[in-house]
Design an enzyme around this catalytic site. Sequence first.
Site, PDB file in Angstrom:
ATOM      1  N   LYS A 186       0.759  -1.252  -0.057  1.00 52.34           N
ATOM      2  CA  LYS A 186       0.021  -0.059   0.148  1.00 52.34           C
ATOM      3  C   LYS A 186       0.887   1.151  -0.097  1.00 52.34           C
ATOM      4  CE  LYS A 186      -1.824  -1.244   3.770  1.00 52.34           C
ATOM      5  NZ  LYS A 186      -1.321  -2.452   4.247  1.00 52.34           N
ATOM      6  N   ARG A 197      -0.849  -9.244  13.111  1.00 51.84           N
ATOM      7  CA  ARG A 197      -1.378  -8.152  12.079  1.00 51.84           C
ATOM      8  C   ARG A 197      -2.280  -8.769  11.104  1.00 51.84           C
ATOM      9  NH1 ARG A 197       4.090  -5.344  10.666  1.00 51.84           N
ATOM     10  NH2 ARG A 197       2.763  -4.065   9.239  1.00 51.84           N
ATOM     11  N   ARG A 255      11.499  -2.506  11.274  1.00 47.10           N
ATOM     12  CA  ARG A 255      10.396  -1.979  12.056  1.00 47.10           C
ATOM     13  C   ARG A 255       9.995  -2.995  13.265  1.00 47.10           C
ATOM     14  NH1 ARG A 255       5.352  -0.247   8.159  1.00 47.10           N
ATOM     15  NH2 ARG A 255       3.981  -1.556   9.721  1.00 47.10           N
ATOM     16  N   ARG A 283      11.885  -6.361   4.960  1.00 45.42           N
ATOM     17  CA  ARG A 283      11.680  -4.967   4.822  1.00 45.42           C
ATOM     18  C   ARG A 283      12.622  -4.318   5.842  1.00 45.42           C
ATOM     19  NH1 ARG A 283       6.005  -2.211   5.460  1.00 45.42           N
ATOM     20  NH2 ARG A 283       5.853  -3.502   7.285  1.00 45.42           N
ATOM     21  N   ARG A 329      -9.659   1.134   8.480  1.00 41.94           N
ATOM     22  CA  ARG A 329      -9.403  -0.256   8.691  1.00 41.94           C
ATOM     23  C   ARG A 329     -10.333  -1.086   9.477  1.00 41.94           C
ATOM     24  NH1 ARG A 329      -3.130   0.549   8.703  1.00 41.94           N
ATOM     25  NH2 ARG A 329      -2.096  -1.507   8.883  1.00 41.94           N
TER      26      ARG A 329
HETATM   27  P1  AP5 Z   1       4.853  -1.638   1.823  1.00 37.95           P
HETATM   28  O1  AP5 Z   1       4.712  -0.791   0.632  1.00 37.95           O
HETATM   29  O2  AP5 Z   1       5.526  -1.003   2.836  1.00 37.95           O
HETATM   30  O3  AP5 Z   1       3.534  -2.381   2.311  1.00 37.95           O
HETATM   31  P2  AP5 Z   1       2.420  -1.903   3.145  1.00 37.95           P
HETATM   32  O4  AP5 Z   1       0.992  -2.432   2.825  1.00 37.95           O
HETATM   33  O5  AP5 Z   1       2.401  -0.347   3.272  1.00 37.95           O
HETATM   34  O6  AP5 Z   1       2.748  -2.427   4.470  1.00 37.95           O
HETATM   35  P3  AP5 Z   1       2.704  -1.646   5.905  1.00 37.95           P
HETATM   36  O7  AP5 Z   1       3.191  -2.941   6.855  1.00 37.95           O
HETATM   37  O8  AP5 Z   1       3.325  -0.391   6.175  1.00 37.95           O
HETATM   38  O9  AP5 Z   1       1.254  -1.922   6.134  1.00 37.95           O
HETATM   39  P4  AP5 Z   1       0.396  -2.128   7.439  1.00 37.95           P
HETATM   40  O10 AP5 Z   1      -1.058  -1.645   7.001  1.00 37.95           O
HETATM   41  O11 AP5 Z   1       0.710  -3.167   8.387  1.00 37.95           O
HETATM   42  O12 AP5 Z   1       1.202  -1.085   8.543  1.00 37.95           O
HETATM   43  P5  AP5 Z   1       0.874   0.538   8.749  1.00 37.95           P
HETATM   44  O13 AP5 Z   1       2.125   1.323   8.580  1.00 37.95           O
HETATM   45  O14 AP5 Z   1      -0.151   1.149   7.891  1.00 37.95           O
HETATM   46  O15 AP5 Z   1       5.734  -3.035   1.386  1.00 37.95           O
HETATM   47  C1  AP5 Z   1       6.176  -3.803   2.327  1.00 37.95           C
HETATM   48  C2  AP5 Z   1       7.489  -4.575   1.768  1.00 37.95           C
HETATM   49  O16 AP5 Z   1       7.384  -5.289   0.695  1.00 37.95           O
HETATM   50  C3  AP5 Z   1       8.492  -3.434   1.696  1.00 37.95           C
HETATM   51  O17 AP5 Z   1       9.703  -3.869   1.949  1.00 37.95           O
HETATM   52  C4  AP5 Z   1       8.465  -3.201   0.052  1.00 37.95           C
HETATM   53  O18 AP5 Z   1       9.716  -2.899  -0.366  1.00 37.95           O
HETATM   54  C5  AP5 Z   1       8.031  -4.656  -0.393  1.00 37.95           C
HETATM   55  N1  AP5 Z   1       7.094  -4.673  -1.550  1.00 37.95           N
HETATM   56  C6  AP5 Z   1       6.224  -3.709  -1.891  1.00 37.95           C
HETATM   57  N2  AP5 Z   1       5.483  -4.109  -3.114  1.00 37.95           N
HETATM   58  C7  AP5 Z   1       6.254  -5.291  -3.395  1.00 37.95           C
HETATM   59  C8  AP5 Z   1       6.128  -6.178  -4.654  1.00 37.95           C
HETATM   60  N3  AP5 Z   1       5.270  -5.516  -5.660  1.00 37.95           N
HETATM   61  N4  AP5 Z   1       6.936  -7.176  -4.827  1.00 37.95           N
HETATM   62  C9  AP5 Z   1       7.973  -7.445  -3.756  1.00 37.95           C
HETATM   63  N5  AP5 Z   1       8.087  -6.583  -2.835  1.00 37.95           N
HETATM   64  C10 AP5 Z   1       7.174  -5.381  -2.438  1.00 37.95           C
HETATM   65  O19 AP5 Z   1       0.451   0.479  10.246  1.00 37.95           O
HETATM   66  C11 AP5 Z   1       1.048  -0.235  11.171  1.00 37.95           C
HETATM   67  C12 AP5 Z   1       0.315  -0.033  12.698  1.00 37.95           C
HETATM   68  O20 AP5 Z   1      -0.107   1.186  12.914  1.00 37.95           O
HETATM   69  C13 AP5 Z   1      -0.711  -0.888  12.472  1.00 37.95           C
HETATM   70  O21 AP5 Z   1      -0.390  -2.197  12.701  1.00 37.95           O
HETATM   71  C14 AP5 Z   1      -1.870  -0.206  13.690  1.00 37.95           C
HETATM   72  O22 AP5 Z   1      -1.379  -0.765  14.925  1.00 37.95           O
HETATM   73  C15 AP5 Z   1      -1.534   1.256  13.225  1.00 37.95           C
HETATM   74  N6  AP5 Z   1      -2.452   1.879  12.477  1.00 37.95           N
HETATM   75  C16 AP5 Z   1      -2.156   2.201  11.282  1.00 37.95           C
HETATM   76  N7  AP5 Z   1      -3.294   2.859  10.826  1.00 37.95           N
HETATM   77  C17 AP5 Z   1      -4.019   2.579  11.674  1.00 37.95           C
HETATM   78  C18 AP5 Z   1      -5.845   2.801  11.765  1.00 37.95           C
HETATM   79  N8  AP5 Z   1      -6.493   3.080  10.354  1.00 37.95           N
HETATM   80  N9  AP5 Z   1      -6.563   2.235  12.646  1.00 37.95           N
HETATM   81  C19 AP5 Z   1      -5.902   1.504  13.628  1.00 37.95           C
HETATM   82  N10 AP5 Z   1      -4.640   1.463  13.744  1.00 37.95           N
HETATM   83  C20 AP5 Z   1      -3.806   1.674  12.705  1.00 37.95           C
END
Ligand code: AP5
Length: 214
Positions: A14, A168, A157, A124, A89
């Site tokens: 994402k 997660r 991370r 990552r 979410r």
């Molecule tokens: P990346 O692009 O970083 O993926 P992502 O979907 O953004 O992953 P996140 O781990 O950031 O998502 P998340 O939703 O768990 O965490 P968030 O930070 O939102 O890609 C991942 C890896 O794969 C990278 O190394 C990249 O290089 C690689 N990659 C990408 N595309 C690829 C491809 N096509 N092929 C191969 N490799 C690839 O949230 C973290 C925490 O914050 C949550 O757990 C929660 O506790 C809290 N939080 C955030 N938002 C909310 C909310 N709305 N409500 C409640 N809690 C929340």
Amino acid sequence: MYNLIMFGPPGAGKGTQAKIISKRLEIPAISTGEMIRAAIKSETPMGLAAREYTESGRLVPDEVVIGIIKERLTEADCQKGFILDGFPRTIPQAEALAQMGVEITKVISFEVSDEAIVDRMSGRRLCSSCSASYHVKYAPSAVEGKCDSCGAELIIRKDDKPEVVLSRLETYHSETEPLKAFYEKQGVLAIVNGEGEVDKVSESAFKALGVTVD
Ligand code: AP5
């Protein structure tokens, strides 16, 4: 005008795709995860309260993230559209967004299997200074362990530890995945295969948006 939501499990890409689409459409990419991590790093009251949730793979309470987004969307750079990465979410978060008067153009759901997610998260790496994201196998930095943009050290991370990744994923399936039906009913859901190379995934996302790329 595009008001977009990047949807999908943790590690679906994402954030990676939000940055690419943001550049092409010249609208901001807003990541609740990044905002929460910044608050944790600066030890603000919100950050201190959020830490235990993120580090155990649980969602931060709805009222906290809804407040963050409500404030962020009033900023001037959101007037011509925006990309939400990681919000909403839960159903209450989606309902709160609708109550803010936001009309969603498209929700792009990046579909990636749980097995591929575990592989992605284990490789990552994140810049400790500017938050640029890398992958040891799929998107390595030029110099191992150093950020290409600012040269700072790359770190893992805290919530990318295998046991937290599994938690997660569970949270995603139970609390977030039901939103797909919510947005499908509204006719704005686009399913995109999130596996395969980053460029191929972007191509499919732009196609779903009806946007041409050179
Ligand atoms: P990346 O692009 O970083 O993926 P992502 O979907 O953004 O992953 P996140 O781990 O950031 O998502 P998340 O939703 O768990 O965490 P968030 O930070 O939102 O890609 C991942 C890896 O794969 C990278 O190394 C990249 O290089 C690689 N990659 C990408 N595309 C690829 C491809 N096509 N092929 C191969 N490799 C690839 O949230 C973290 C925490 O914050 C949550 O757990 C929660 O506790 C809290 N939080 C955030 N938002 C909310 C909310 N709305 N409500 C409640 N809690 C929340």
